[in-house]
Design a protein around this motif. Structure first.
Motif, short mmCIF file in Angstrom:
data_model
loop_
_atom_site.label_atom_id
_atom_site.label_comp_id
_atom_site.label_asym_id
_atom_site.label_seq_id
_atom_site.Cartn_x
_atom_site.Cartn_y
_atom_site.Cartn_z
N GLY A 176 0.82 -1.20 0.00
CA GLY A 176 0.00 0.00 0.00
C GLY A 176 0.86 1.25 0.00
N LEU A 177 0.23 2.38 0.21
CA LEU A 177 0.93 3.65 0.18
C LEU A 177 0.95 4.31 1.55
CD1 LEU A 177 -0.36 5.32 -3.12
CD2 LEU A 177 1.75 4.03 -2.74
N SER A 178 2.04 5.03 1.79
CA SER A 178 2.17 5.92 2.94
C SER A 178 2.39 7.33 2.41
CB SER A 178 3.35 5.51 3.81
OG SER A 178 3.66 6.51 4.77
N VAL A 179 1.82 8.32 3.09
CA VAL A 179 2.13 9.72 2.79
C VAL A 179 2.77 10.33 4.02
CG1 VAL A 179 1.16 12.01 2.38
CG2 VAL A 179 0.34 10.06 1.05
N ASP A 180 3.96 10.87 3.84
CA ASP A 180 4.61 11.66 4.89
C ASP A 180 4.31 13.13 4.60
OD1 ASP A 180 6.80 13.38 6.04
OD2 ASP A 180 7.43 11.46 6.90
N THR A 181 3.60 13.78 5.51
CA THR A 181 3.13 15.14 5.26
C THR A 181 4.30 16.13 5.12
OG1 THR A 181 2.84 15.55 7.63
CG2 THR A 181 0.92 14.74 6.39
N GLY A 182 5.33 15.95 5.93
CA GLY A 182 6.48 16.86 5.86
C GLY A 182 7.27 16.69 4.58
N VAL A 210 -0.02 7.15 7.28
CA VAL A 210 0.38 8.55 7.14
C VAL A 210 1.37 8.87 8.25
CG1 VAL A 210 -0.38 10.95 7.06
CG2 VAL A 210 -1.88 9.15 6.18
N HIS A 211 2.49 9.48 7.88
CA HIS A 211 3.39 10.10 8.85
C HIS A 211 2.99 11.56 8.97
CE1 HIS A 211 7.03 7.12 8.69
NE2 HIS A 211 6.24 6.90 9.74
N ARG A 247 -3.41 4.21 9.10
CA ARG A 247 -2.79 4.50 10.39
C ARG A 247 -2.28 5.94 10.35
NH1 ARG A 247 -2.30 -0.42 8.52
NH2 ARG A 247 -2.10 -2.25 9.88
N LEU A 248 -2.64 6.75 11.33
CA LEU A 248 -2.23 8.15 11.38
C LEU A 248 -1.17 8.28 12.46
CD1 LEU A 248 -5.72 9.89 11.03
CD2 LEU A 248 -4.17 9.08 9.24
N ILE A 249 0.08 8.34 12.04
CA ILE A 249 1.23 8.21 12.93
C ILE A 249 1.99 9.53 13.02
CG2 ILE A 249 3.39 6.98 13.31
CD1 ILE A 249 1.05 5.11 13.53
#
Length: 272
Positions: A176-182, A210-211, A247-249
């Motif tokens: 799957g995908l993760s998005v790091d907001t920074g 999500v990071h 997951r909101l990490i």
């Protein structure tokens, strides 16, 4: 996701113990970050696994780890380096199985250089995906077998669709995908990538992680949420469209500021 969503955190085993009360007041997801270290994977994994089981006993949220990434890329061309990549992924997934982790973060291979240059080569993007399959194919099968999700995190990515095509190419429920907001905010401010909420929207229901970190659009700051210039209402509005329950990490440099970040999002009515 619950509404408002419950925020989790990326912590080491030491800082989990510092934040134990916070992490257990609600079923917060956790990501253990000790296992990025190759020395630990080679010689200290057994002790770290045993400690993880003790520290996380009774934790109600989902458990995951950040996978190793130092010193290699998933699209390496060198077959000897690829052997190491495959070894590191297997070591980390063995740990996931041992501590019942259900996600592992891996780093995207797409760079700013790729955005401007891959199409300059015949089958440039296709070749990059093929190289990732050579490194990750066995790990994807292992992840399927143990019920773990490999989430591909944007690092330098300028086009969010590149990671989506890579994830889809495996045709696996365990990628799957993760998005790091920074990272997304850095790419937006410094390389002309879309804004953070676009990264979230374009991931769609492939988004499983999500990071959350704040930044200034210039560098990878990992500031407490609310300290930078990310438009958090737009990010959380985009997250509400995802039915994949990501997951909101919260991932900060200073783990003592996790509660400060949660309180900032609470004050905006965005999360708990």
């Amino acid at each position: 996701m619950t509404h408002p969503p419950i925020l989790g955190a990326a912590l080491t085993l030491d800082t989990y113990e510092m934040n134990r009360e916070l992490m257990r007041e609600l079923p917060r997801d956790v990501e253990i970050q000790d296992f990025i270290n190759a020395d630990l994977l080679n010689s200290g994994a057994a002790d770290a696994i045993a400690r993880s089981k003790t520290v996380l006993d009774g934790h109600e949220g989902r458990i995951g780890i950040h996978g190793p990434f130092w010193g290699f890329a998933l699209d390496t061309v060198d077959p000897d380096v690829r052997t190491i990549v495959k070894k590191r992924l297997k070591q980390a997934l063995d740990i996931c199985a041992a501590i019942r982790a259900t996600h592992m973060v891996v780093h995207s291979p797409f760079s700013t250089w790729d955005f401007n240059n891959l199409d300059n080569y015949e089958r440039g993007k296709e070749r990059k995906i093929e190289l990732c399959h050579l490194s990750m194919g066995e790990a994807v099968k292992q992840a399927e077998d143990i019920g773990c999700m490999l989430v591909i995190e944007n690092i330098e990515d300028k086009d969010p669709n590149d990671r989506l095509k890579l994830a889809d190419s495996f045709q696996s429920p365990s990628v799957g995908l993760s998005v790091d907001t920074g990272h997304a905010h850095y790419a937006h401010g410094s390389t002309g990538a879309p804004p953070v909420d676009y990264f979230v929207k374009l991931a769609g229901n492939r988004l499983h992680h999500v990071h959350l970190q704040d930044a200034d659009g210039y560098a990878d700051r990992h500031w407490s949420l609310g300290e930078g210039t990310i438009n958090w209402p737009s990010v959380f509005a985009a997250l509400t469209a995802a039915t994949s329950n990501p997951r909101l990490i919260i991932e900060l440099r200073d783990h003592s500021q996790i509660r400060q970040s949660i309180d900032a999002m609470k004050a905006l009515g965005l999360a708990q």
